[in-house]
Design an enzyme around this catalytic site. Structure first.
Site, PDB file in Angstrom:
ATOM      1  N   ARG A   1       0.370  -0.909  -0.383  1.00 44.14           N
ATOM      2  CA  ARG A   1       0.003   0.102  -0.247  1.00 44.14           C
ATOM      3  C   ARG A   1       1.350   0.851  -0.431  1.00 44.14           C
ATOM      4  NH1 ARG A   1      -2.684  -3.955   3.284  1.00 44.14           N
ATOM      5  NH2 ARG A   1      -1.498  -3.307   4.397  1.00 44.14           N
ATOM      6  N   MET A   2       2.034   1.693   0.855  1.00 41.62           N
ATOM      7  CA  MET A   2       2.948   2.464   0.891  1.00 41.62           C
ATOM      8  C   MET A   2       4.062   2.495  -0.512  1.00 41.62           C
ATOM      9  SD  MET A   2       2.545   4.863   3.157  1.00 41.62           S
ATOM     10  CE  MET A   2       3.791   5.728   3.921  1.00 41.62           C
TER      11      MET A   2
ATOM     12  N   ASP B   1      11.303  -7.298  -3.888  1.00 39.71           N
ATOM     13  CA  ASP B   1      10.375  -7.703  -3.118  1.00 39.71           C
ATOM     14  C   ASP B   1      10.705  -9.534  -3.396  1.00 39.71           C
ATOM     15  OD1 ASP B   1       7.412  -7.017  -4.804  1.00 39.71           O
ATOM     16  OD2 ASP B   1       7.691  -9.187  -4.079  1.00 39.71           O
TER      17      ASP B   1
ATOM     18  N   LYS C   1       8.470 -11.927  -3.667  1.00 41.23           N
ATOM     19  CA  LYS C   1       8.645 -12.406  -4.411  1.00 41.23           C
ATOM     20  C   LYS C   1       8.364 -12.761  -5.721  1.00 41.23           C
ATOM     21  CE  LYS C   1       3.423 -13.893  -2.847  1.00 41.23           C
ATOM     22  NZ  LYS C   1       1.688 -12.841  -3.276  1.00 41.23           N
TER      23      LYS C   1
ATOM     24  N   THR D   1       8.992   1.904   7.721  1.00 37.61           N
ATOM     25  CA  THR D   1       8.252   0.698   8.903  1.00 37.61           C
ATOM     26  C   THR D   1       8.115   0.556   9.837  1.00 37.61           C
ATOM     27  OG1 THR D   1       9.234  -0.740   6.974  1.00 37.61           O
ATOM     28  CG2 THR D   1       8.522  -1.922   8.701  1.00 37.61           C
TER      29      THR D   1
ATOM     30  N   PHE E   1       5.484   9.840   8.907  1.00 39.84           N
ATOM     31  CA  PHE E   1       6.103  10.790   7.323  1.00 39.84           C
ATOM     32  C   PHE E   1       4.388  12.127   7.246  1.00 39.84           C
ATOM     33  CE2 PHE E   1      10.095   9.481   6.915  1.00 39.84           C
ATOM     34  CZ  PHE E   1      10.343   8.351   6.208  1.00 39.84           C
TER      35      PHE E   1
ATOM     36  N   HIS F   1      -6.877   2.213  12.511  1.00 39.35           N
ATOM     37  CA  HIS F   1      -6.256   2.384  11.248  1.00 39.35           C
ATOM     38  C   HIS F   1      -7.081   1.225  10.185  1.00 39.35           C
ATOM     39  CE1 HIS F   1      -2.577   4.004  13.313  1.00 39.35           C
ATOM     40  NE2 HIS F   1      -2.030   4.425  11.992  1.00 39.35           N
ATOM     41  N   HIS F   2      -6.802   0.666   9.417  1.00 35.91           N
ATOM     42  CA  HIS F   2      -7.296   0.526   8.115  1.00 35.91           C
ATOM     43  C   HIS F   2      -7.570  -1.766   8.843  1.00 35.91           C
ATOM     44  CE1 HIS F   2      -3.000  -1.104   6.707  1.00 35.91           C
ATOM     45  NE2 HIS F   2      -2.595   0.434   7.524  1.00 35.91           N
TER      46      HIS F   2
ATOM     47  N   LYS G   1      -3.150  -3.792   9.301  1.00 37.23           N
ATOM     48  CA  LYS G   1      -2.822  -3.518   9.955  1.00 37.23           C
ATOM     49  C   LYS G   1      -2.109  -4.230  10.339  1.00 37.23           C
ATOM     50  CE  LYS G   1      -0.325   0.535  12.191  1.00 37.23           C
ATOM     51  NZ  LYS G   1       1.039   0.254  11.260  1.00 37.23           N
TER      52      LYS G   1
HETATM   53  N1  NAD Z   1       6.063   5.814   7.857  1.00 36.18           N
HETATM   54  C1  NAD Z   1       4.747   6.418   7.811  1.00 36.18           C
HETATM   55  O1  NAD Z   1       4.316   7.377   7.374  1.00 36.18           O
HETATM   56  C2  NAD Z   1       3.914   5.010   7.349  1.00 36.18           C
HETATM   57  C3  NAD Z   1       2.904   4.660   6.543  1.00 36.18           C
HETATM   58  C4  NAD Z   1       1.639   3.891   6.720  1.00 36.18           C
HETATM   59  C5  NAD Z   1       2.622   2.884   6.866  1.00 36.18           C
HETATM   60  N2  NAD Z   1       3.948   2.865   7.559  1.00 36.18           N
HETATM   61  C6  NAD Z   1       4.716   1.168   7.422  1.00 36.18           C
HETATM   62  O2  NAD Z   1       5.010   1.028   6.455  1.00 36.18           O
HETATM   63  C7  NAD Z   1       4.679  -0.654   6.350  1.00 36.18           C
HETATM   64  C8  NAD Z   1       4.261  -1.435   5.449  1.00 36.18           C
HETATM   65  O3  NAD Z   1       3.209  -0.998   5.544  1.00 36.18           O
HETATM   66  P1  NAD Z   1       2.278  -1.091   4.382  1.00 36.18           P
HETATM   67  O4  NAD Z   1       0.827  -0.772   4.605  1.00 36.18           O
HETATM   68  O5  NAD Z   1       2.220  -0.591   2.909  1.00 36.18           O
HETATM   69  O6  NAD Z   1       1.547  -2.513   4.740  1.00 36.18           O
HETATM   70  P2  NAD Z   1       1.783  -3.456   3.020  1.00 36.18           P
HETATM   71  O7  NAD Z   1       1.206  -4.983   3.719  1.00 36.18           O
HETATM   72  O8  NAD Z   1       0.780  -3.208   1.996  1.00 36.18           O
HETATM   73  O9  NAD Z   1       3.076  -3.866   2.384  1.00 36.18           O
HETATM   74  C9  NAD Z   1       4.102  -4.690   2.643  1.00 36.18           C
HETATM   75  C10 NAD Z   1       5.293  -4.717   1.914  1.00 36.18           C
HETATM   76  O10 NAD Z   1       6.367  -5.735   2.479  1.00 36.18           O
HETATM   77  C11 NAD Z   1       6.858  -6.323   1.461  1.00 36.18           C
HETATM   78  N3  NAD Z   1       7.347  -7.291   1.854  1.00 36.18           N
HETATM   79  C12 NAD Z   1       7.198  -8.491   2.713  1.00 36.18           C
HETATM   80  N4  NAD Z   1       7.976  -9.331   3.547  1.00 36.18           N
HETATM   81  C13 NAD Z   1       8.716  -8.664   2.519  1.00 36.18           C
HETATM   82  C14 NAD Z   1      10.444  -9.583   1.954  1.00 36.18           C
HETATM   83  N5  NAD Z   1      10.690 -10.567   3.365  1.00 36.18           N
HETATM   84  N6  NAD Z   1      10.827  -8.698   0.958  1.00 36.18           N
HETATM   85  C15 NAD Z   1      10.767  -7.678   0.881  1.00 36.18           C
HETATM   86  N7  NAD Z   1       9.422  -7.029   0.591  1.00 36.18           N
HETATM   87  C16 NAD Z   1       8.631  -7.930   1.910  1.00 36.18           C
HETATM   88  C17 NAD Z   1       5.214  -7.022   0.447  1.00 36.18           C
HETATM   89  O11 NAD Z   1       5.423  -7.426  -0.491  1.00 36.18           O
HETATM   90  C18 NAD Z   1       4.249  -5.856   0.782  1.00 36.18           C
HETATM   91  O12 NAD Z   1       4.468  -5.472  -0.554  1.00 36.18           O
HETATM   92  C19 NAD Z   1       4.176  -0.745   8.294  1.00 36.18           C
HETATM   93  O13 NAD Z   1       5.191  -1.302   8.706  1.00 36.18           O
HETATM   94  C20 NAD Z   1       3.025   0.589   8.153  1.00 36.18           C
HETATM   95  O14 NAD Z   1       3.553   0.588  10.021  1.00 36.18           O
HETATM   96  C21 NAD Z   1       4.575   4.042   7.658  1.00 36.18           C
HETATM   97  O1  LIG Z   2      -0.876   2.110   7.841  1.00 40.96           O
HETATM   98  C1  LIG Z   2       0.244   1.986   8.152  1.00 40.96           C
HETATM   99  O2  LIG Z   2      -0.023   0.685   9.120  1.00 40.96           O
HETATM  100  C2  LIG Z   2       0.482   3.628   9.303  1.00 40.96           C
HETATM  101  N1  LIG Z   2       1.411   3.092   9.764  1.00 40.96           N
HETATM  102  C3  LIG Z   2       1.875   3.802  10.258  1.00 40.96           C
HETATM  103  C4  LIG Z   2       2.268   3.200  11.810  1.00 40.96           C
HETATM  104  O3  LIG Z   2       2.344   2.323  12.550  1.00 40.96           O
HETATM  105  O4  LIG Z   2       2.338   4.438  12.969  1.00 40.96           O
HETATM  106  C5  LIG Z   2       1.582   5.534  10.165  1.00 40.96           C
HETATM  107  C6  LIG Z   2       0.026   5.433  10.098  1.00 40.96           C
HETATM  108  C7  LIG Z   2      -0.415   4.228   9.329  1.00 40.96           C
END
Ligand code: NAD
Ligand SMILES: O=C(O)C1=N[C@H](C(=O)O)CCC1
Length: 268
Positions: free
Chosen positions: A14-15, A36, A38, A102, A130, A157-158, A161
Site C-alpha cells: 500500500r505504501m 520484493d 516474490k 516500516t 511521514f 487504522h485500516h 495493519k
Molecule cells: N512511516 C509512515 O508514514 C507509514 C505510513 C503507512 C504505513 N507505514 C508502515 O509501512 C509498513 C508497510 O505498510 P503497508 O500498509 O504498505 O503494508 P503492505 O502489507 O501493504 O506492504 C508491505 C510490503 O512489504 C513486502 N514484504 C513483506 N515481506 C517482505 C520481505 N521479506 N521482503 C521484501 N518485501 C517484503 C510485501 O510484499 C508488501 O509489498 C508498515 O510497517 C506500516 O506500519 C508507515
Molecule cells: O497504515 C499503516 O500501517 C500506518 N502505519 C504507521 C504507524 O504504524 O503509525 C503510520 C500511519 C499508517
C-alpha cells in the site's frame, strides 16, 4: 540538485506503490531497483500496476544481491519490522542510507541501527509517520502535555495493519513522556471486567487501537483536566499524505551522517 539513486523495498505494498509513484514523479529521484520477496529476476514493469515504468527497474528478492548489482544512494523501506531491520542494516553495510517508514521496531533495533550509523558515519532516517500533519499532532501533544498530565491516545487504522499500537501512537507517547509528570491515571482501584478494556498502558498513559475497513490512518490525543478536555487529531485519508515527508527525508538523509528517529527532528 544531483540525482538521488533509490531502491524501494516493498514496492507492491500500500505504501510502497505510492513511494514508486513519488520517485517516478520527482525529477531528481531515480528508481534503480526494487526488493520484493516474490518476483526475483523480473522487471518492475512486468508486475501488475507498474506497466507505465518504461525504464528498467530490476526486482531482487534479497537486498544483498540487489546491492551487489546496483549502486544506490538511498533505500526506502516500507515492509515489515523483521525484514525491514535486515534491509536497513544491509543497506548501511553497503554505504546506502536507509529511509525507513516500516513500524514495529523495538528500542533495541533502533539502538542497533544508531550504533551502526555512528560507526559508519552514515545518515539513516526512521519515521513511524511521514505525514506533516501527524508530526504537528505529535509536537502539539508534547506541548500540551506540559500542562495536562491526564492523556489517552486513540489510534485508528485500516483492518489490514499488522502492528498495534501504531508506531505513531508509540512515538506520540514517547514524546509526551519526555515532558509529562508521570502519574497512573484513573481510579486506583479500577478493575477491567473484560481483559484489555482500558487498552495498552505506556508510562501511565492508555493507548487504544481501532482497526476497521474504510479507515486509513487516524489518531486522536485526548487530554483531560478539571472541567475541560483538549483533543488533538490528525487524519490521513490517502497514503499520498505520507509522500511529502518521505521526499524530505530522502533529500535530507543524503546530506546527513547520523541516525534520526522521527521526522520532527529534521523539519524546520
Ligand atoms: N512511516 C509512515 O508514514 C507509514 C505510513 C503507512 C504505513 N507505514 C508502515 O509501512 C509498513 C508497510 O505498510 P503497508 O500498509 O504498505 O503494508 P503492505 O502489507 O501493504 O506492504 C508491505 C510490503 O512489504 C513486502 N514484504 C513483506 N515481506 C517482505 C520481505 N521479506 N521482503 C521484501 N518485501 C517484503 C510485501 O510484499 C508488501 O509489498 C508498515 O510497517 C506500516 O506500519 C508507515
Ligand atoms: O497504515 C499503516 O500501517 C500506518 N502505519 C504507521 C504507524 O504504524 O503509525 C503510520 C500511519 C499508517
Amino acid at each position: 540538485m544531483e540525482t538521488i539513486k533509490i531502491i524501494i523495498a516493498g514496492p507492491r505494498g500500500r505504501m510502497g506503490s505510492e513511494a514508486v509513484k513519488l520517485v517516478e514523479n520527482t525529477e531528481h529521484f531515480e528508481l534503480i531497483a526494487a526488493v520484493d520477496y516474490k518476483h526475483d529476476g523480473m522487471m518492475l514493469s512486468d508486475l501488475p500496476g507498474f506497466q507505465s515504468i518504461i525504464h528498467s527497474v530490476p526486482v531482487f528478492s534479497d537486498i544483498e544481491k540487489c546491492l551487489q548489482h546496483v549502486k544506490a544512494d538511498v533505500l526506502i523501506d516500507l515492509t515489515t519490522p523483521e525484514v525491514g531491520m535486515y534491509h536497513a542494516k544491509t543497506a548501511l553495510e553497503y554505504n546506502v542510507r536507509p529511509v525507513v517508514g516500516t513500524t514495529g521496531f523495538t528500542k533495541k533495533d533502533l539502538e542497533e541501527l544508531e550504533r551502526i550509523c555512528n560507526e559508519k558515519e552514515l545518515g539513516c532516517i526512521i519515521a513511524p509517520n511521514f505525514a506533516i500533519g501527524a508530526i504537528l499532532m505529535m509536537k502539539f501533544s508534547q506541548m500540551a502535555a506540559k500542562y495536562f498530565n491526564d492523556v489517552e491516545i486513540i489510534e485508528l487504522h485500516h483492518d489490514q495493519k499488522l502492528d498495534a499500537p501504531s508506531g505513531t501512537a508509540v512515538k506520540t507517547a514517547e514524546m509526551i513522556s519526555a515532558v509529562r509528570e508521570r502519574k497512573k491515571q484513573g481510579h486506583p482501584n479500577e478493575k477491567e471486567t473484560i481483559d484489555g478494556a482500558r487498552g495498552a498502558l505506556y508510562d501511565g498513559m492508555h493507548i487504544h487501537s481501532v482497526r476497521l475497513p474504510g479507515l486509513i490512518a487516524h489518531q486522536q490525543v485526548l487530554f483531560g483536566a478539571d472541567g475541560q478536555t483538549l483533543t488533538i487529531r490528525h487524519d490521513s485519508y490517502h497514503r499520498g499524505s505520507f509522500m511529502s515527508g518521505i521526499k524530505i527525508a530522502v533529500e535530507t538523509v543524503v546530506k546527513n551522517n547520523s541516525f534520526v528517529y522521527g521526522l520532527e527532528n529534521i523539519l524546520d
